[in-house]
Motif scaffolding. Sequence first.
Motif, mmCIF file in Angstrom:
data_model
loop_
_atom_site.group_PDB
_atom_site.id
_atom_site.type_symbol
_atom_site.label_atom_id
_atom_site.label_comp_id
_atom_site.label_asym_id
_atom_site.label_seq_id
_atom_site.Cartn_x
_atom_site.Cartn_y
_atom_site.Cartn_z
ATOM 1 N N GLU A 71 0.827 -1.210 0.000
ATOM 2 C CA GLU A 71 0.000 0.000 0.000
ATOM 3 C C GLU A 71 0.862 1.261 0.000
ATOM 4 O O GLU A 71 0.505 2.270 -0.591
ATOM 5 C CB GLU A 71 -0.908 0.018 1.243
ATOM 6 N N LYS A 72 2.004 1.179 0.696
ATOM 7 C CA LYS A 72 2.910 2.327 0.804
ATOM 8 C C LYS A 72 4.313 1.803 1.055
ATOM 9 O O LYS A 72 4.524 0.604 1.204
ATOM 10 C CB LYS A 72 2.460 3.254 1.932
ATOM 11 N N MET A 73 5.269 2.720 1.090
ATOM 12 C CA MET A 73 6.647 2.326 1.392
ATOM 13 C C MET A 73 6.708 1.896 2.858
ATOM 14 O O MET A 73 6.338 2.661 3.745
ATOM 15 C CB MET A 73 7.613 3.483 1.147
ATOM 16 N N THR A 74 7.156 0.664 3.069
ATOM 17 C CA THR A 74 7.296 0.103 4.407
ATOM 18 C C THR A 74 8.661 -0.558 4.506
ATOM 19 O O THR A 74 9.391 -0.648 3.516
ATOM 20 C CB THR A 74 6.210 -0.969 4.665
ATOM 21 N N GLU A 75 8.987 -1.055 5.684
ATOM 22 C CA GLU A 75 10.239 -1.808 5.851
ATOM 23 C C GLU A 75 10.256 -3.015 4.905
ATOM 24 O O GLU A 75 11.267 -3.298 4.265
ATOM 25 C CB GLU A 75 10.383 -2.281 7.301
ATOM 26 N N GLU A 76 9.126 -3.714 4.814
ATOM 27 C CA GLU A 76 9.031 -4.884 3.933
ATOM 28 C C GLU A 76 9.244 -4.472 2.473
ATOM 29 O O GLU A 76 9.949 -5.146 1.717
ATOM 30 C CB GLU A 76 7.667 -5.568 4.107
ATOM 31 N N TRP A 77 8.621 -3.346 2.061
ATOM 32 C CA TRP A 77 8.795 -2.830 0.699
ATOM 33 C C TRP A 77 10.266 -2.537 0.424
ATOM 34 O O TRP A 77 10.804 -2.936 -0.612
ATOM 35 C CB TRP A 77 7.959 -1.558 0.526
ATOM 36 N N LEU A 78 10.941 -1.840 1.350
ATOM 37 C CA LEU A 78 12.348 -1.483 1.174
ATOM 38 C C LEU A 78 13.199 -2.729 1.006
ATOM 39 O O LEU A 78 14.018 -2.817 0.079
ATOM 40 C CB LEU A 78 12.842 -0.647 2.360
ATOM 41 N N ASP A 79 13.027 -3.712 1.873
ATOM 42 C CA ASP A 79 13.820 -4.938 1.782
ATOM 43 C C ASP A 79 13.540 -5.687 0.480
ATOM 44 O O ASP A 79 14.458 -6.231 -0.146
ATOM 45 C CB ASP A 79 13.546 -5.842 2.993
ATOM 46 N N PHE A 80 12.274 -5.705 0.056
ATOM 47 C CA PHE A 80 11.908 -6.383 -1.191
ATOM 48 C C PHE A 80 12.555 -5.695 -2.391
ATOM 49 O O PHE A 80 13.124 -6.356 -3.264
ATOM 50 C CB PHE A 80 10.378 -6.414 -1.336
ATOM 51 N N VAL A 81 12.495 -4.355 -2.440
ATOM 52 C CA VAL A 81 13.100 -3.602 -3.545
ATOM 53 C C VAL A 81 14.607 -3.831 -3.581
ATOM 54 O O VAL A 81 15.190 -4.061 -4.649
ATOM 55 C CB VAL A 81 12.761 -2.098 -3.446
ATOM 56 N N VAL A 82 15.264 -3.786 -2.435
ATOM 57 C CA VAL A 82 16.717 -4.013 -2.387
ATOM 58 C C VAL A 82 17.038 -5.404 -2.925
ATOM 59 O O VAL A 82 17.943 -5.562 -3.754
ATOM 60 C CB VAL A 82 17.265 -3.820 -0.951
ATOM 61 N N ASP A 83 16.293 -6.420 -2.496
ATOM 62 C CA ASP A 83 16.531 -7.785 -2.991
ATOM 63 C C ASP A 83 16.350 -7.858 -4.507
ATOM 64 O O ASP A 83 17.187 -8.432 -5.210
ATOM 65 C CB ASP A 83 15.590 -8.792 -2.313
ATOM 66 N N CYS A 84 15.259 -7.277 -5.012
ATOM 67 C CA CYS A 84 14.997 -7.326 -6.452
ATOM 68 C C CYS A 84 16.070 -6.581 -7.230
ATOM 69 O O CYS A 84 16.534 -7.057 -8.272
ATOM 70 C CB CYS A 84 13.614 -6.751 -6.764
ATOM 71 N N ARG A 85 16.483 -5.425 -6.726
ATOM 72 C CA ARG A 85 17.520 -4.647 -7.416
ATOM 73 C C ARG A 85 18.866 -5.371 -7.412
ATOM 74 O O ARG A 85 19.711 -5.108 -8.265
ATOM 75 C CB ARG A 85 17.659 -3.261 -6.768
ATOM 76 N N ARG A 86 19.050 -6.276 -6.469
ATOM 77 C CA ARG A 86 20.279 -7.081 -6.418
ATOM 78 C C ARG A 86 20.165 -8.345 -7.263
ATOM 79 O O ARG A 86 21.091 -9.135 -7.319
ATOM 80 C CB ARG A 86 20.593 -7.453 -4.972
ATOM 81 N N GLY A 87 18.997 -8.548 -7.887
ATOM 82 C CA GLY A 87 18.817 -9.708 -8.752
ATOM 83 C C GLY A 87 18.278 -10.940 -8.061
ATOM 84 O O GLY A 87 18.260 -12.019 -8.644
ATOM 85 N N ILE A 88 17.832 -10.801 -6.829
ATOM 86 C CA ILE A 88 17.248 -11.934 -6.110
ATOM 87 C C ILE A 88 15.818 -12.125 -6.612
ATOM 88 O O ILE A 88 15.001 -11.210 -6.545
ATOM 89 C CB ILE A 88 17.276 -11.701 -4.586
ATOM 90 N N GLU A 89 15.522 -13.300 -7.141
ATOM 91 C CA GLU A 89 14.212 -13.563 -7.724
ATOM 92 C C GLU A 89 13.186 -13.886 -6.648
ATOM 93 O O GLU A 89 13.523 -14.335 -5.556
ATOM 94 C CB GLU A 89 14.315 -14.704 -8.728
ATOM 95 N N HIS A 90 11.923 -13.644 -6.988
ATOM 96 C CA HIS A 90 10.813 -13.949 -6.088
ATOM 97 C C HIS A 90 9.825 -14.849 -6.829
ATOM 98 O O HIS A 90 9.956 -15.064 -8.030
ATOM 99 C CB HIS A 90 10.130 -12.664 -5.606
ATOM 100 N N GLY A 91 8.835 -15.369 -6.141
ATOM 101 C CA GLY A 91 7.888 -16.299 -6.741
ATOM 102 C C GLY A 91 6.509 -15.729 -6.992
ATOM 103 O O GLY A 91 5.554 -16.493 -7.129
ATOM 104 N N TYR A 92 6.382 -14.414 -7.099
ATOM 105 C CA TYR A 92 5.069 -13.799 -7.296
ATOM 106 C C TYR A 92 4.743 -13.662 -8.783
ATOM 107 O O TYR A 92 5.630 -13.441 -9.614
ATOM 108 C CB TYR A 92 5.012 -12.422 -6.630
ATOM 109 N N ASP A 93 3.455 -13.759 -9.086
ATOM 110 C CA ASP A 93 2.985 -13.524 -10.453
ATOM 111 C C ASP A 93 2.860 -12.026 -10.719
ATOM 112 O O ASP A 93 3.150 -11.562 -11.820
ATOM 113 C CB ASP A 93 1.609 -14.176 -10.665
#
Length: 155
Positions: A71-93
């Motif tokens: 819904e907004k920028m949160t701690e979870e959002w920040l960690d997820f963005v950092v992981d994705c920007r580092r190339g760590i894949e996720h399992g979401y559609d």
Amino acid sequence: MENSIIYHGSNVEVANPKSLINGYYKDFGYGFYCTNIEKQAKRWAFTKKGDSIVNRYSYKPNAKLKVLSFEKMTEEWLDFVVDCRRGIEHGYDIVEGPMADDTIWDFVEDFADGRIEREVFWAYAKFKYPTHQIVFCTEEALKCIRFEGSEKLDK
């Protein structure tokens, strides 16, 4: 669920979107990026070389898909963005939420590299305008959208 309209800024008409995988890591990983904010899609389109085109799609959510929504920028959002920007894949559609624009991304990068603390990131990360992105990460997710047309913008 009701259909909504989403937009994709590009330099070409994209009638048949694909979930592209390339070497550039984005906020929510690989996929086809759209927004529900037409003005933001126009900004995206104007950054492209050549023509500036806004593609419009109807989007109907599918409850069977694995969706992550911020819904907004949160701690979870920040960690997820950092992981994705580092190339760590996720399992979401589908992943949806605020966008780390160029200004915010500099702060995300500083945080990820340990140059600033988490608290400093949050002090800096204040949007001047709302942002939104929704990425369709799988072929199944792309079935949720239907091309409605495009508009070529004047530069």
